[in-house]
Design a protein around this motif. Structure first.
Motif, PDB file in Angstrom:
ATOM      1  N   PRO A  42       0.932  -1.417  -0.359  1.00 21.09           N
ATOM      2  CA  PRO A  42       0.296   0.215  -0.085  1.00 21.09           C
ATOM      3  C   PRO A  42       1.122   1.240  -0.197  1.00 21.09           C
ATOM      4  N   LEU A  43       0.384   2.158  -0.520  1.00 18.36           N
ATOM      5  CA  LEU A  43       0.710   3.676  -0.655  1.00 18.36           C
ATOM      6  C   LEU A  43       1.334   4.108   0.681  1.00 18.36           C
ATOM      7  N   VAL A  44       2.051   4.637   0.866  1.00 14.66           N
ATOM      8  CA  VAL A  44       2.510   4.825   2.154  1.00 14.66           C
ATOM      9  C   VAL A  44       3.466   6.417   2.303  1.00 14.66           C
ATOM     10  N   ARG A  45       2.478   7.435   3.090  1.00 15.34           N
ATOM     11  CA  ARG A  45       3.153   9.043   1.921  1.00 15.34           C
ATOM     12  C   ARG A  45       4.012   8.698   3.433  1.00 15.34           C
ATOM     13  N   PRO A  46       5.288  10.273   2.748  1.00 20.30           N
ATOM     14  CA  PRO A  46       5.931  10.224   4.018  1.00 20.30           C
ATOM     15  C   PRO A  46       5.037  11.327   5.173  1.00 20.30           C
ATOM     16  N   PHE A  47       6.025  11.853   6.037  1.00 20.23           N
ATOM     17  CA  PHE A  47       5.521  12.706   7.161  1.00 20.23           C
ATOM     18  C   PHE A  47       5.656  13.765   6.884  1.00 20.23           C
ATOM     19  N   THR A  48       5.131  15.327   6.176  1.00 23.27           N
ATOM     20  CA  THR A  48       5.167  15.954   6.810  1.00 23.27           C
ATOM     21  C   THR A  48       6.595  16.925   7.601  1.00 23.27           C
ATOM     22  N   THR A  49       7.024  18.190   6.954  1.00 24.18           N
ATOM     23  CA  THR A  49       7.822  18.577   8.654  1.00 24.18           C
ATOM     24  C   THR A  49       7.419  19.110   8.958  1.00 24.18           C
ATOM     25  N   ALA A  50       5.941  19.877   9.046  1.00 33.03           N
ATOM     26  CA  ALA A  50       5.642  20.945   8.772  1.00 33.03           C
ATOM     27  C   ALA A  50       5.609  21.889  10.486  1.00 33.03           C
ATOM     28  N   HIS A  51       5.685  20.829  11.620  1.00 34.67           N
ATOM     29  CA  HIS A  51       5.148  20.665  12.750  1.00 34.67           C
ATOM     30  C   HIS A  51       6.125  19.678  13.796  1.00 34.67           C
ATOM     31  N   PHE A  52       6.889  20.544  14.624  1.00 28.68           N
ATOM     32  CA  PHE A  52       7.659  19.894  15.150  1.00 28.68           C
ATOM     33  C   PHE A  52       8.055  20.812  16.775  1.00 28.68           C
ATOM     34  N   VAL A  53       9.309  20.483  17.304  1.00 26.11           N
ATOM     35  CA  VAL A  53       8.788  20.455  18.879  1.00 26.11           C
ATOM     36  C   VAL A  53      10.062  20.376  19.670  1.00 26.11           C
ATOM     37  N   LEU A  54      10.510  20.671  20.381  1.00 28.90           N
ATOM     38  CA  LEU A  54      12.050  20.667  21.076  1.00 28.90           C
ATOM     39  C   LEU A  54      11.856  20.956  22.172  1.00 28.90           C
ATOM     40  N   ALA A  55      12.227  19.777  22.535  1.00 26.58           N
ATOM     41  CA  ALA A  55      11.600  19.081  24.704  1.00 26.58           C
ATOM     42  C   ALA A  55      13.493  18.842  25.276  1.00 26.58           C
ATOM     43  N   ILE A  56      13.030  20.439  26.639  1.00 24.50           N
ATOM     44  CA  ILE A  56      15.490  19.577  26.695  1.00 24.50           C
ATOM     45  C   ILE A  56      14.635  19.346  28.035  1.00 24.50           C
ATOM     46  N   ASP A  57      14.994  19.027  28.882  1.00 23.71           N
ATOM     47  CA  ASP A  57      14.539  18.324  30.086  1.00 23.71           C
ATOM     48  C   ASP A  57      15.409  19.742  31.102  1.00 23.71           C
ATOM     49  N   GLY A  58      14.342  20.088  32.015  1.00 25.84           N
ATOM     50  CA  GLY A  58      14.144  20.953  32.830  1.00 25.84           C
ATOM     51  C   GLY A  58      13.517  22.275  31.737  1.00 25.84           C
ATOM     52  N   LEU A  59      13.488  22.525  31.292  1.00 23.35           N
ATOM     53  CA  LEU A  59      12.973  23.818  29.964  1.00 23.35           C
ATOM     54  C   LEU A  59      11.776  22.980  29.716  1.00 23.35           C
ATOM     55  N   ALA A  60      11.152  23.893  29.406  1.00 21.02           N
ATOM     56  CA  ALA A  60       9.457  24.152  28.461  1.00 21.02           C
ATOM     57  C   ALA A  60       9.715  24.053  27.202  1.00 21.02           C
ATOM     58  N   SER A  61       9.096  23.079  26.860  1.00 20.21           N
ATOM     59  CA  SER A  61       8.620  22.189  25.086  1.00 20.21           C
ATOM     60  C   SER A  61       8.159  23.510  24.524  1.00 20.21           C
ATOM     61  N   VAL A  62       9.426  23.786  22.998  1.00 18.99           N
ATOM     62  CA  VAL A  62       9.152  25.077  22.834  1.00 18.99           C
ATOM     63  C   VAL A  62       9.066  25.134  21.435  1.00 18.99           C
TER      64      VAL A  62
END
Length: 153
Positions: free
Chosen positions: A7-27
């Motif tokens: 079956p056709l597998v569509r690649p993920f889009t790169t439009a939404h991502f998050v940086l998560a660092i221990d002890g800091l709020a995700s950005v």
């Protein structure tokens, strides 16, 4: 007989991502580069073997993660960067870059690149220009000791 196509597998889009660092709020960020690694190659030329040089893996290396975002009110990354300027030390932190995409109609993590012992190597504030209406962009570079792709799905 030809095999059935998968079956056709569509690649993920790169439009939404998050940086998560221990002890800091995700950005949320607008752009991320540096999700890469490389293993160096060391060549050994054996005496009497003229057809080729033996090639062996040597040291792994990882480029800095470079993340860009619109400048906003959050200061946590600037404060983390400032630790070094205040005390001469900076606390390395583990973290991850999380790619979010639509999975069965809901936004969910689809890829997670985890880094170890990261610290802010460079922080660049926005270019200010009274004649421009462009968004103010902050850029942070995070040096780290390794990157791995975590299983999510």
């Amino acid at each position: 007989m030809l095999p059935l196509a998968s079956p056709l597998v569509r690649p993920f889009t790169t439009a939404h991502f998050v940086l998560a660092i221990d002890g800091l709020a995700s950005v949320n960020f607008a752009k991320c580069t540096g999700l890469a690694g490389e293993v160096g190659v060391e060549e050994y030329q054996e005496g009497g073997e003229n057809r080729f040089a033996h090639r062996f893996p040597s040291r792994a290396s990882f480029p800095n993660l470079v993340l860009s975002q619109g400048a906003g009110p959050a200061r946590e990354l600037w404060d983390w960067f400032a630790e070094f300027h205040v005390s001469g030390l900076v606390a390395p932190r583990d973290g991850s870059v999380i790619l979010m995409s639509s999975v069965e109609g809901a936004i969910a993590p689809v890829r997670v690149w985890a880094f170890t012992r990261g610290w802010p190597a460079k922080l660049t504030g926005p270019d200010l220009d009274a004649q421009s209406s462009a968004a103010a962009i902050d850029v942070i570079e995070i040096a780290h000791h390794g990157l791995s792709l975590k299983k999510v799905l």
